[in-house]
Scaffold this active site. Structure first.
Site, short mmCIF file in Angstrom:
data_model
loop_
_atom_site.label_atom_id
_atom_site.label_comp_id
_atom_site.label_asym_id
_atom_site.label_seq_id
_atom_site.Cartn_x
_atom_site.Cartn_y
_atom_site.Cartn_z
CG HIS A 21 45.60 42.22 49.75
ND1 HIS A 21 46.07 42.43 48.48
CD2 HIS A 21 44.75 41.16 49.66
CE1 HIS A 21 45.54 41.54 47.65
NE2 HIS A 21 44.73 40.75 48.35
CD GLU B 208 40.70 41.43 47.85
OE1 GLU B 208 40.29 41.61 46.70
OE2 GLU B 208 41.47 40.49 48.16
CG HIS C 4 40.87 42.54 41.43
ND1 HIS C 4 41.57 43.72 41.46
CD2 HIS C 4 40.80 42.11 42.71
CE1 HIS C 4 41.91 43.99 42.71
NE2 HIS C 4 41.44 43.04 43.49
CG HIS D 163 44.16 34.28 44.24
ND1 HIS D 163 42.82 34.53 44.19
CD2 HIS D 163 44.70 35.41 44.77
CE1 HIS D 163 42.55 35.74 44.65
NE2 HIS D 163 43.67 36.29 45.02
CG HIS E 35 43.66 35.71 48.67
ND1 HIS E 35 42.31 35.88 48.43
CD2 HIS E 35 44.25 36.89 48.27
CE1 HIS E 35 42.10 37.08 47.92
NE2 HIS E 35 43.26 37.72 47.82
CE1 TYR F 245 43.15 44.35 47.89
CE2 TYR F 245 41.77 45.33 46.17
CZ TYR F 245 42.58 44.29 46.63
OH TYR F 245 42.82 43.21 45.82
#
Length: 306
Positions: A213, A264, A245, A198, A153, A254
């Site tokens: 990112h 990431e 997260h 996501h 993503h 990261y």
């Protein structure tokens, strides 16, 4: 709604300042596999478990950042349907001919209210993952670096977050899985065309067309910790992590490529289904939402973009 006919993130085009340094980073450290080069000097790479020919395209430029992010669509019928809907929505739309990117069919390129450029396509040559489709082994030998499985993503920054969220939800049939709210104002949105937490994330930001990112999937938390070791061993610029997260539940680290584009690598999220209600985070809990362990915001992490 039913799942979108947009299948998944397909590739991302990245600008880098030094192509040789970028290749060493993405191939040798991140562990992507180089699959092609073209007459324009672009380099194509893929994660080891991706079947299509490429998912990352690097080109040398004067400034880092993202040229475009592309999504693979089920077939040509849906590609044409989305193309018409994008025009109706008001996007600037153009057809890019097959072969302009190596091993890729026609692409529908369009702009967005946040200023980012996206593409849709339905055909790309199969490169394979080295295991075949008959009685395969669970993994391949000889992988490099962090052994990234796939491009997963992007998180992008832009001003008209509401407009781009509307575009992806109403035209491309994405779901809103999570959101960050400051009162009645949505300042963050996490969108999905599949059943992942996501496939695209957006943050409200005064400047258009910024990249926060590009993210790649690893197989486990232990592999994220191994990536942290490699970051130190090879003097890669660390941003933050390893950590977890709250948003999306990802276990993550990261770091930056040599041009300053943030990468990431992560593992873990949850399964999304279209009948689920979006998860809402409030800005008074933003530290916990982003960095669940220490519950503190990091200004550099929030503000550095390309």
């Amino acid at each position: 709604m039913a799942l979108s006919a947009v299948l998944r993130p397909g590739h991302v085009g990245l600008r880098v300042l030094d192509l040789d340094a970028a290749l060493k980073h993405y191939r040798d450290s991140l562990g992507l596999i180089e699959t092609a080069r073209d007459a324009q000097g672009r380099i194509y790479l893929k994660g080891w478990d991706e079947l299509d020919w490429f998912s990352v395209v690097l080109r040398e430029a004067d400034a880092p950042g993202m040229d475009y992010m592309a999504f693979k669509v089920l077939n040509a019928t849906h590609l044409a349907r989305y193309e018409a809907a994008l025009k109706t929505f008001g996007c600037k739309v153009e057809r890019i001919p097959a072969g302009e990117l190596a091993h890729c069919g026609e692409r529908v390129r369009f702009d967005s209210p946040t200023g980012h450029v996206f593409e849709l396509y339905c055909e790309k040559a199969v490169y394979g993952n080295g295991m075949g489709r008959l009685n395969p082994n669970p993994w391949v030998e000889g992988l490099k670096g962090m052994q990234a499985q796939r491009f997963d993503h992007c998180l992008i920054y832009g001003d008209d977050l509401d407009g781009t969220v509307k575009l992806f939800r109403e035209v491309l049939e994405f779901d809103l899985t999570e959101r960050v709210m400051e009162g009645d104002l949505m300042v963050g949105a996490f969108l999905c065309c599949s059943n992942k937490a996501h496939d695209l994330a957006l943050i409200r930001h005064p400047e258009k067309a910024k990249l926060h990112h590009v993210s790649f999937l690893l197989g486990s938390w232990e592999e994220v910790l191994r990536a942290a070791d490699l970051i130190s061993m090879h003097d890669i610029s660390l941003d933050i992590g390893p950590t977890r997260h709250g948003i999306t539940r990802g276990r993550t680290i990261y770091f930056f490529d040599p041009s300053g584009n943030r990468n990431e690598v992560f593992s873990g999220d949850y399964t999304w289904y279209p009948d689920h209600e979006p998860i809402t985070w409030t800005t008074d809990q933003l530290g916990r939402a982003i960095f669940f362990h220490d519950r503190q915001l990091n200004e550099k992490f929030l503000s550095v973009v390309t």
